[in-house]
Design an enzyme around this catalytic site. Structure first.
Site, PDB file in Angstrom:
ATOM      1  N   LYS A 137       0.848  -1.201   0.000  1.00 52.86           N
ATOM      2  CA  LYS A 137       0.000   0.000   0.000  1.00 52.86           C
ATOM      3  C   LYS A 137       0.885   1.252   0.000  1.00 52.86           C
ATOM      4  O   LYS A 137       1.966   1.247   0.607  1.00 52.86           O
ATOM      5  CB  LYS A 137      -0.895  -0.031   1.242  1.00 52.86           C
ATOM      6  CG  LYS A 137      -1.995   1.016   1.261  1.00 52.86           C
ATOM      7  CD  LYS A 137      -2.916   0.781   2.447  1.00 52.86           C
ATOM      8  CE  LYS A 137      -4.020   1.814   2.547  1.00 52.86           C
ATOM      9  NZ  LYS A 137      -4.944   1.554   3.677  1.00 52.86           N
ATOM     10  N   SER A 153      -9.596   1.201   2.655  1.00 56.73           N
ATOM     11  CA  SER A 153      -8.753   1.985   1.776  1.00 56.73           C
ATOM     12  C   SER A 153      -7.621   1.170   1.136  1.00 56.73           C
ATOM     13  O   SER A 153      -6.922   1.685   0.275  1.00 56.73           O
ATOM     14  CB  SER A 153      -8.141   3.154   2.556  1.00 56.73           C
ATOM     15  OG  SER A 153      -7.318   2.666   3.613  1.00 56.73           O
ATOM     16  N   SER A 180      -9.870  -0.969   6.994  1.00 56.17           N
ATOM     17  CA  SER A 180      -9.314  -0.800   5.647  1.00 56.17           C
ATOM     18  C   SER A 180      -8.576  -2.005   5.084  1.00 56.17           C
ATOM     19  O   SER A 180      -8.173  -1.987   3.917  1.00 56.17           O
ATOM     20  CB  SER A 180      -8.377   0.409   5.611  1.00 56.17           C
ATOM     21  OG  SER A 180      -9.130   1.585   5.706  1.00 56.17           O
TER      22      SER A 180
END
Lengths: 96, 479
Positions: free
Chosen positions: B68, B143, B167
Site C-alpha cells: 500500500k 482503503s 481498511s
C-alpha cells in the site's frame, strides 16, 4: 454549524476552501455533526485520569505530530485489558 | 506452464519441492500479468519494472508482494493516494518492508488507496482508480483496495495494507480473500504514514489462512523503532491443524438481528455460524449494545487524530508546495490544492470536535464511549474465545454509488470499527458468494494477541467451506 463556524474551522485546519467547495462542505459537516451528536452522554463530562491538553488548535506547531492526541487515545487501558508499553513520541513512522 | 492464478505460496512451494514449476518461474508469469492487466484493474499506481530483488532462502523467498502506498520503502513513491505527497519518495524502509526483504520477498509495486486511508472504496484519490476483480463495475473496497485487488486478481502472492477502521478487512471481504488486522502494536508501524495513530495498524491480505500466517510471522513482533509495539512474543510454530472446533466458544452479538445489512449477508452469517456449530464450536449469543455507537465514535476520534497528524503537511517539509505571500498563505494554498474533499472534510470535523466549547460534547464523549466499548469486549471475552460477525453490512457496491453521501460510506465500517476501537485482532475470511456472484465473509474478532487462535479457527473453517477451491474471481480466468 454555520458558514461563520466553517470559516473558523478553515483557519484552524489550515485550509482556505474554494467558494465553490464551501456550500457542499457545510452541508456535509452539518450532517456529520448531527451524526456524532448521537454519542451517549458522559457522566460529569470527565474521564478519570484524563489530562486536558488541547486548546483551540489541535497541533500548534505545523509539521509536528501532536502526540498528546495519540497518547490519550491509545488502547493502553486503565483497566489492564492490554499491556502496552508507554507510548514514545513519534513511535509511528512518518515521512522524514 | 502451470497457472499461478489462485495458487497459494505454500501450494507453490510444495509444487517446487515436488519438482514442478519453480517459484521464480511462477513469479515471472505473475509480473508479466501485472504489466498486461494492471492498466485495466488499476491495483498498482507504480509497478517496479525490475522488481527490487532480495536475499534468497527466506520463508517468502521469490514471492512478490503488493505494498500500500502509505508504507515506506526506500526510494519508492509513498504518495498515500494524495496529491500533496505525489512527488514524495521515502528515504528509508519501513520495518515491515525491511522484514519482508529479509524474508526474501520481491516487491511488485505500490498500490492504489484512498487518500491517507480515508475511505472505503478507493475512490477518494486522484492517484489511480481500482476496480473489483469479481465485477469491474464495483469497488474493490478501501482503503487498501489496490492491494486487495492485486492479490485477488493473482497479480501478487500477498499484500500489505493498513487498517484503521476496517481498511484491510473491508477490501478483503469485497475481493474474496483473507484479511488480517492484528492487535494494535503487534506489527511495527515504523514507516507507516500516520492517519489516526491510536487506531492505525498494518494488516495482511493473502489468498488463504496459511499464507496469511506465514506473512504474519515474517512481519510481526517488537521493534525498537516503534515504541508502541508490544513486547509479547509472537508464537513462531506452525498453525495447529485442529481436527474440529470442539471446545471453542464463539460469541454472536445479539444486536446483529436488528442491524441493517443485506439479506444475503445475514443469511450467510447464519449459515456460517451453523457450520461453526457443526464443527463442534459452542455458539453463545451475547449482548453488545454499544456496537451501534462504533461508527460515530470512530468518526470523531479518527477525524480528531487526523487533524493533528496531517498538520505536518504545510508545504515546508514534505511533498508538493504551492508558494504564497506568507508562510500561512503557503500552508493554506498547499493544503487546499493538495488535499482532496474527504481529507478536508475530516480535517474540518477534527478541528471542530477538538476545539474549545465543542470538545466535551463530542471528543470526550467519544473517548469515554471507546473505553466503555473496550470494557464490553473484555466482559465478552471472559465468556467466549472469539466473536463472529459479518465483515461488512453489504457486498461490494457499485463504483460511484456512495460518493455523494459521506455517511453512507462511513457506514461500510459498521462491523469493523468495534475491533479497531478496542485495538483487537480480527480476521476476515471469505465464505461464499451472494446471488450476484460477489464474495461474502465472516469476521472473527479475538482478545489481544490472539492472532494465532483466530488463524487456527479460520483454518478449520476454511477447510470446511473450501471457498478458494470452489470460487475464483472472474479476473483470474485471464490466461
Amino acid at each position: 454549524m454555520d458558514s461563520k463556524r466553517l470559516k473558523e474551522l478553515e483557519q484552524l485546519a489550515g485550509l482556505n476552501l474554494d467558494p465553490s467547495e464551501r456550500g457542499r462542505m457545510l452541508a456535509d459537516l452539518v450532517c456529520l455533526e448531527k451524526f456524532v451528536a448521537r454519542l451517549p452522554e458522559v457522566q460529569g463530562n470527565s474521564i478519570p485520569g484524563h489530562c486536558s491538553v488541547h486548546q483551540d488548535n489541535p497541533s500548534p506547531v505545523p509539521g509536528e505530530m501532536d502526540s498528546s492526541v495519540v497518547r490519550e487515545n491509545a488502547p493502553s487501558l486503565a483497566n489492564g485489558f492490554f499491556e502496552i508499553p508507554p507510548i514514545a513520541t513519534g513511535g509511528q513512522g512518518e515521512p522524514k | 506452464m502451470t497457472s499461478f492464478r489462485g495458487m497459494t505460496m505454500h501450494g507453490a512451494s510444495l509444487l517446487q519441492k515436488e519438482g514442478g514449476v519453480s517459484v521464480p518461474e511462477l513469479d515471472k508469469s505473475m509480473s508479466a500479468a501485472v504489466v498486461r492487466e494492471n492498466p485495466d484493474l488499476g491495483a498498482f499506481t507504480h509497478v517496479f519494472e525490475n522488481p527490487p530483488t532480495s536475499g534468497s532462502g527466506g520463508p517468502l523467498s521469490g514471492f512478490s508482494v503488493a505494498i500500500k502506498a502509505n508504507i515506506a520503502g526506500c526510494g519508492w513513491p509513498t504518495h498515500c493516494g494524495s496529491r500533496i505527497l505525489a512527488n514524495y519518495r521515502s528515504p528509508y524502509d519501513s520495518t515491515v518492508v525491511a522484514r519482508l526483504r529479509d524474508a526474501g520477498s520481491r516487491f511488485q509495486g505500490v498500490t492504489t488507496m484512498d487518500e491517507f486511508g480515508m475511505g472505503s472504496s478507493c475512490e477518494n484519490t486522484s492517484l489511480g482508480r481500482v476496480v473489483n476483480p469479481w465485477d469491474s463495475s464495483r469497488t474493490a473496497g478501501g482503503s487498501s483496495g489496490g492491494t486487495a485487488a492485486a492479490v485477488a486478481a493473482g497479480l501478487a502472492w500477498f499484500g500489505l495494507g493498513s487498517d484503521t477502521g476496517g481498511s484491510v478487512r473491508l477490501p478483503a471481504h469485497f475481493c474474496g480473500i483473507v484479511g488480517l488486522k492484528p492487535t494494535w502494536g503487534r506489527i511495527s508501524r515504523f514507516g507507516l504514514v500516520a492517519f489516526a495513530s491510536s487506531l492505525d495498524t498494518i494488516g495482511i491480505l493473502a489468498r488463504d489462512v496459511t499464507d496469511t500466517h506465514q506473512v504474519f510471522l515474517a512481519v510481526a513482533g517488537a521493534d525498537a523503532h516503534d515504541g508502541t509495539t508490544l513486547a509479547a512474543r509472537v508464537e513462531t510454530s506452525p498453525l495447529t491443524q485442529l481436527e474440529n472446533l470442539q471446545g471453542v466458544r464463539v460469541g454472536v452479538p445479539e444486536e446483529l438481528k436488528s442491524m441493517e445489512m443485506e439479506t444475503d449477508i445475514r443469511l450467510d452469517h447464519l449459515e456460517t455460524c451453523r457450520r461453526l456449530k457443526e464443527l463442534g464450536a459452542t455458539l453463545v449469543p451475547l449482548p453488545f449494545g454499544r456496537i451501534h455507537d462504533a461508527v460515530p465514535v470512530y468518526t470523531v476520534l479518527n477525524c480528531a487524530e487526523a487533524s493533528s497528524n496531517l498538520h505536518r503537511y504545510d508545504g515546508s517539509l514534505f511533498g508538493v508546495r504551492r508558494s504564497g505571500a506568507s508562510y500561512q498563505e503557503t500552508c493554506r494554498v498547499t493544503r487546499n490544492e493538495g488535499f482532496g474533499p474527504e481529507v478536508k472534510r475530516r480535517l474540518l470535523l477534527g478541528a471542530h470536535v477538538l476545539s474549545s466549547g465543542y470538545r466535551d460534547e463530542s471528543y470526550l464523549r467519544a473517548r469515554a464511549a471507546r473505553l466503555e466499548m473496550q470494557g464490553d469486549f473484555q466482559t465478552m471475552f471472559s465468556h467466549v474465545d472469539v466473536l463472529a460477525l459479518p465483515s461488512a453490512p453489504t457486498t461490494a457496491f457499485p463504483l460511484g454509488s456512495r460518493l455523494d453521501d459521506p455517511l453512507d460510506m462511513y457506514r461500510s465500517d459498521t462491523m469493523t470499527t468495534p475491533a479497531s476501537l478496542a485495538g483487537l485482532p480480527a480476521l476476515s475470511l471469505p465464505t461464499n458468494l451472494d446471488k450476484m456472484g460477489l464474495p461474502l465473509s465472516l469476521q472473527l474478532v479475538g482478545p489481544p494477541c490472539s492472532e494465532g487462535k483466530l488463524l487456527e479457527i479460520g483454518l478449520v473453517l476454511e477447510k470446511e467451506l473450501r471457498f478458494r477451491q470452489r470460487k475464483e474471481a472472474p479476473w483470474q480466468k485471464s490466461p
